[in-house]
Each structure stands twice: as C-alpha cells, then as structure tokens.
Design a protein around this motif. Sequence first.
Motif, PDB file in Angstrom:
ATOM      1  N   ALA A  34       0.839  -1.204   0.000  1.00  0.00           N
ATOM      2  CA  ALA A  34       0.000   0.000   0.000  1.00  0.00           C
ATOM      3  C   ALA A  34       0.873   1.253   0.000  1.00  0.00           C
ATOM      4  CB  ALA A  34      -0.929  -0.008   1.214  1.00  0.00           C
ATOM      5  N   ALA A  35       1.948   1.238   0.763  1.00  0.00           N
ATOM      6  CA  ALA A  35       2.851   2.395   0.828  1.00  0.00           C
ATOM      7  C   ALA A  35       3.516   2.641  -0.514  1.00  0.00           C
ATOM      8  CB  ALA A  35       3.905   2.170   1.912  1.00  0.00           C
ATOM      9  N   GLU A  36       3.895   1.556  -1.192  1.00  0.00           N
ATOM     10  CA  GLU A  36       4.520   1.686  -2.506  1.00  0.00           C
ATOM     11  C   GLU A  36       3.559   2.315  -3.510  1.00  0.00           C
ATOM     12  OE1 GLU A  36       6.653  -1.144  -5.899  1.00  0.00           O
ATOM     13  OE2 GLU A  36       6.207  -1.951  -3.905  1.00  0.00           O
ATOM     14  N   LEU A  37       2.308   1.832  -3.508  1.00  0.00           N
ATOM     15  CA  LEU A  37       1.299   2.399  -4.409  1.00  0.00           C
ATOM     16  C   LEU A  37       1.028   3.863  -4.084  1.00  0.00           C
ATOM     17  CD1 LEU A  37      -1.275  -0.540  -4.583  1.00  0.00           C
ATOM     18  CD2 LEU A  37       0.150   0.303  -6.457  1.00  0.00           C
ATOM     19  N   LEU A  38       0.946   4.190  -2.807  1.00  0.00           N
ATOM     20  CA  LEU A  38       0.667   5.561  -2.381  1.00  0.00           C
ATOM     21  C   LEU A  38       1.803   6.498  -2.791  1.00  0.00           C
ATOM     22  CD1 LEU A  38      -1.629   6.961  -0.839  1.00  0.00           C
ATOM     23  CD2 LEU A  38      -0.319   6.622   1.259  1.00  0.00           C
ATOM     24  N   GLN A  39       3.028   6.019  -2.645  1.00  0.00           N
ATOM     25  CA  GLN A  39       4.185   6.831  -3.015  1.00  0.00           C
ATOM     26  C   GLN A  39       4.211   7.074  -4.526  1.00  0.00           C
ATOM     27  OE1 GLN A  39       8.002   5.054  -2.159  1.00  0.00           O
ATOM     28  NE2 GLN A  39       8.968   7.059  -1.904  1.00  0.00           N
ATOM     29  N   LYS A  67       5.703  12.060  -2.706  1.00  0.00           N
ATOM     30  CA  LYS A  67       5.432  12.907  -1.548  1.00  0.00           C
ATOM     31  C   LYS A  67       4.957  12.067  -0.360  1.00  0.00           C
ATOM     32  CE  LYS A  67       4.071  16.897  -4.363  1.00  0.00           C
ATOM     33  NZ  LYS A  67       2.960  17.831  -4.693  1.00  0.00           N
ATOM     34  N   PRO A  68       5.386  12.389   0.866  1.00  0.00           N
ATOM     35  CA  PRO A  68       4.943  11.620   2.045  1.00  0.00           C
ATOM     36  C   PRO A  68       3.444  11.813   2.295  1.00  0.00           C
ATOM     37  CG  PRO A  68       6.175  13.565   2.705  1.00  0.00           C
ATOM     38  CD  PRO A  68       6.316  13.473   1.218  1.00  0.00           C
ATOM     39  N   ALA A  69       2.780  10.747   2.760  1.00  0.00           N
ATOM     40  CA  ALA A  69       1.339  10.797   3.039  1.00  0.00           C
ATOM     41  C   ALA A  69       1.108  10.838   4.539  1.00  0.00           C
ATOM     42  CB  ALA A  69       0.647   9.576   2.434  1.00  0.00           C
ATOM     43  N   ASP A  70      -0.011  11.460   4.938  1.00  0.00           N
ATOM     44  CA  ASP A  70      -0.323  11.507   6.362  1.00  0.00           C
ATOM     45  C   ASP A  70      -0.902  10.157   6.817  1.00  0.00           C
ATOM     46  OD1 ASP A  70      -3.031  11.414   5.588  1.00  0.00           O
ATOM     47  OD2 ASP A  70      -3.197  13.608   5.592  1.00  0.00           O
ATOM     48  N   ALA A  71      -1.094  10.039   8.127  1.00  0.00           N
ATOM     49  CA  ALA A  71      -1.530   8.761   8.711  1.00  0.00           C
ATOM     50  C   ALA A  71      -2.888   8.324   8.179  1.00  0.00           C
ATOM     51  CB  ALA A  71      -1.572   8.890  10.238  1.00  0.00           C
ATOM     52  N   GLN A  72      -3.797   9.271   7.990  1.00  0.00           N
ATOM     53  CA  GLN A  72      -5.129   8.907   7.510  1.00  0.00           C
ATOM     54  C   GLN A  72      -5.082   8.346   6.099  1.00  0.00           C
ATOM     55  OE1 GLN A  72      -8.078  12.005   7.830  1.00  0.00           O
ATOM     56  NE2 GLN A  72      -9.609  10.855   6.638  1.00  0.00           N
ATOM     57  N   ARG A  73      -4.304   8.994   5.235  1.00  0.00           N
ATOM     58  CA  ARG A  73      -4.186   8.497   3.849  1.00  0.00           C
ATOM     59  C   ARG A  73      -3.511   7.132   3.824  1.00  0.00           C
ATOM     60  NH1 ARG A  73      -1.231  12.005  -0.128  1.00  0.00           N
ATOM     61  NH2 ARG A  73      -2.019  10.397  -1.545  1.00  0.00           N
ATOM     62  N   ARG A  74      -2.535   6.918   4.686  1.00  0.00           N
ATOM     63  CA  ARG A  74      -1.872   5.601   4.736  1.00  0.00           C
ATOM     64  C   ARG A  74      -2.853   4.524   5.178  1.00  0.00           C
ATOM     65  NH1 ARG A  74       2.381   8.602   7.125  1.00  0.00           N
ATOM     66  NH2 ARG A  74       1.899   7.734   9.190  1.00  0.00           N
ATOM     67  N   GLN A  75      -3.689   4.842   6.177  1.00  0.00           N
ATOM     68  CA  GLN A  75      -4.669   3.866   6.659  1.00  0.00           C
ATOM     69  C   GLN A  75      -5.713   3.577   5.585  1.00  0.00           C
ATOM     70  OE1 GLN A  75      -4.421   2.140   9.353  1.00  0.00           O
ATOM     71  NE2 GLN A  75      -6.375   1.039   9.143  1.00  0.00           N
ATOM     72  N   GLU A  76      -6.180   4.604   4.893  1.00  0.00           N
ATOM     73  CA  GLU A  76      -7.147   4.411   3.813  1.00  0.00           C
ATOM     74  C   GLU A  76      -6.551   3.573   2.684  1.00  0.00           C
ATOM     75  OE1 GLU A  76      -8.159   8.383   2.757  1.00  0.00           O
ATOM     76  OE2 GLU A  76      -9.622   8.636   4.395  1.00  0.00           O
ATOM     77  N   ALA A  77      -5.304   3.849   2.361  1.00  0.00           N
ATOM     78  CA  ALA A  77      -4.627   3.086   1.303  1.00  0.00           C
ATOM     79  C   ALA A  77      -4.472   1.621   1.701  1.00  0.00           C
ATOM     80  CB  ALA A  77      -3.267   3.709   1.008  1.00  0.00           C
ATOM     81  N   LEU A  78      -4.143   1.401   2.982  1.00  0.00           N
ATOM     82  CA  LEU A  78      -3.995   0.026   3.476  1.00  0.00           C
ATOM     83  C   LEU A  78      -5.320  -0.730   3.383  1.00  0.00           C
ATOM     84  CD1 LEU A  78      -2.453  -2.245   4.907  1.00  0.00           C
ATOM     85  CD2 LEU A  78      -2.990  -1.126   7.092  1.00  0.00           C
TER      86      LEU A  78
END
Length: 351
Positions: free
Chosen positions: A293-298, A304-315
């Motif tokens: 999920a982090a790889e896709l988000l990046q 650009k770094p994502a905040d905690a909420q976006r990381r949780q949503e992506a996960l």
Amino acid sequence: MRKRSSSLKATVESPNMSWIREGELNLLEKISANILKAGPMPKHVAFIMDGNRRFARKKNMERQEGHMQGFNKLAETLRWCKHLNIREVTVYAFSIENFKRTQNEVDGLMELARQKFEKLLDERENLEKHGVCIRVLGDLNMLPLDLQQLIAKAVVSTKAHNKCFLNVCFAYTSRYEITNAVREMAWGVEQGLIKASDVSEPLLSECLYSNKSPNPDLLIRTSGEVRLSDFLLWQTSHSCLVFQSVLWPEYSFWNLCEAILQYQLNHTSIQKARDLHREHQAAQQLEADRACAAELLQHRGNGKPADAQRRQEALLHYTTRREERIQDFLEALKHKRDSFIHDLWSDAVSA
C-alpha cells in the motif's frame, strides 16, 4: 495374474470388504471411549497405514492378501472413529513412490483399488445413510483412465455428504502436492487473477489438495517406522505425531485410544503453537499489505509523504482488493479442479 485377480475379486466382494463397518463398541470400549471424550478430542486424524507387506510375510500369505487385510482394518478403524466423534480421517493409500515397486505389485494394487471403488459405488445408499463424503487427494493423471473414472464417480456421488469425511491420498506425496500448489499460484499470476505479491503461506495452503479440510490434529504411523515418508508435511507442522510399533492389519481400538491419549497429553502445547503461528501469519500479512500500500501511495503521490489517515485508507483499500483477487482466483481454481472430476465422471457415465 488373471487367477490372482479373480481371487482378489471374490474376497473384495465379501461383506468383510465393506467401506462402512456396522456395529457398536463393546461395554469396555464404550466406557473407555466415554472417558476419552471427556477430554479434548481430535477432530481430524491422519493415518500412515504401514505394515501390510510385513504382516503378509509374518502370516505366510501373498502381499495382496496383506493389502486386503489392511483395507479391512481401515473399515474397522473408521467405525471406531465414528464412535469417538472423529469426523474426518485422512489415509495414505498409495504414494507416488509406490510406482517404483515391482510391476506385479503395482498392478495388483491398481486392481485392488478398482475393486474398492467399485464396492464403494455399490454401497452408495449406506454411505448416504452415514453421510460419508469421500475425497481422493493426489494426481489422478498418474492412474489408469478406468480407475480415474471410478474415483470420479465415487467422489461425485458422495460430495454432498457432510457428516464425516474420508480423504484417500492416492498417487500422492507431500512434496509433489506443494510443488503443484506453487504451479497453481503461478497459473493464477499468469492468468492475471492474482499478483506475485499476493503469494503467501495461507494462499499456498488454499492451493493444496487438502484445502477443503482442517489440518490434522493427530497423525498416526504404524509398524514402528518413525518417518513421515512425504505425507502431509505442510499440514502436520503443528499436529501431534504418534508412532506405534503395531503392524497396520493388527491395529486395535486400544492402539487408537493410546494415540488419542498422547494427543490429549500434548493438546495444550499443540494449541499454543497453532495460535502463535496464526498470529505470526497475520502479522506477516499485515506487514506485506502495508509495504504494498505504501509503494502504491508513493507512486501515486509522486514520492510525496502521506499523512496517517491516507496511509490507513490506502492500506484498507489494498487489503480489500487483495482479498477480492484471491477469492476470484480460488473460485477459478475450484472450477478448474471440479471440471476435471466432472469430465471424468461424464465420460464414465456415458461409456
């Protein structure tokens, strides 16, 4: 050889060769069974039924007679398991390694298997009465076509039964099963049903021949050998293993009780090991999902770094999509396997 086959047929068709053995336990056996059932009981027991040939030598009889006595003992053991509320039994009936035996013995075992499955089909009403589902685990393509078709008829005719389950490992070794499971996952990736990143221990388990069954609680090997001989290596990593010196055709109710007692004495440590393994698998999967999920988000965020909420949503999004892919893949795999059996059954019925 023809004369031996006729003799085999006469014996197999006798009442003693039934797959389902009727009858109650005697008083002492009932008392002992009730005592055992007061403790934790295995729900799934696997048997390496070793010692048929040594039994035949001991009794100065033909090898095939020893194998037939072994089948008789299986029917009797299934009756004991039924009275002990053991709903699932898996047996090592024929290893791929057994094809290396003499041609006469292999031919004799194939003939015996034909007669066993013909007898099973004759007993369909009795199997339905007891709710016995027969599954055959292994590579049926290694067997003669007529035997494949008999097996398919037995599997199809009992597939709706759900009171108890008998898994017959035929043309089977565990390493072959695991290799085949890897091939199935590779097929899924090639077909675009799953991604390489979806491959995991739990997914491999779902691709094994035994995917419809829980892992055995207890594995028993007779004849004094203390090897697994390439049987259920993946499935028994957290099972109780009991090795007994008795030859399989001489196996008794008391031998089974002794093995169950060994399981009960070790139940707590076995359950703890299973729980820890499940927790470890879940943690591994979560870590893998987070990394993907982090790889896709990046990638989507141009680094650009994502905040905690976006990381949780992506996960959550990635996990949901992965589970959907795996479900679609497993449905396709089930359809492929079911179609193979159904085609064999159709050819046998129309022949």
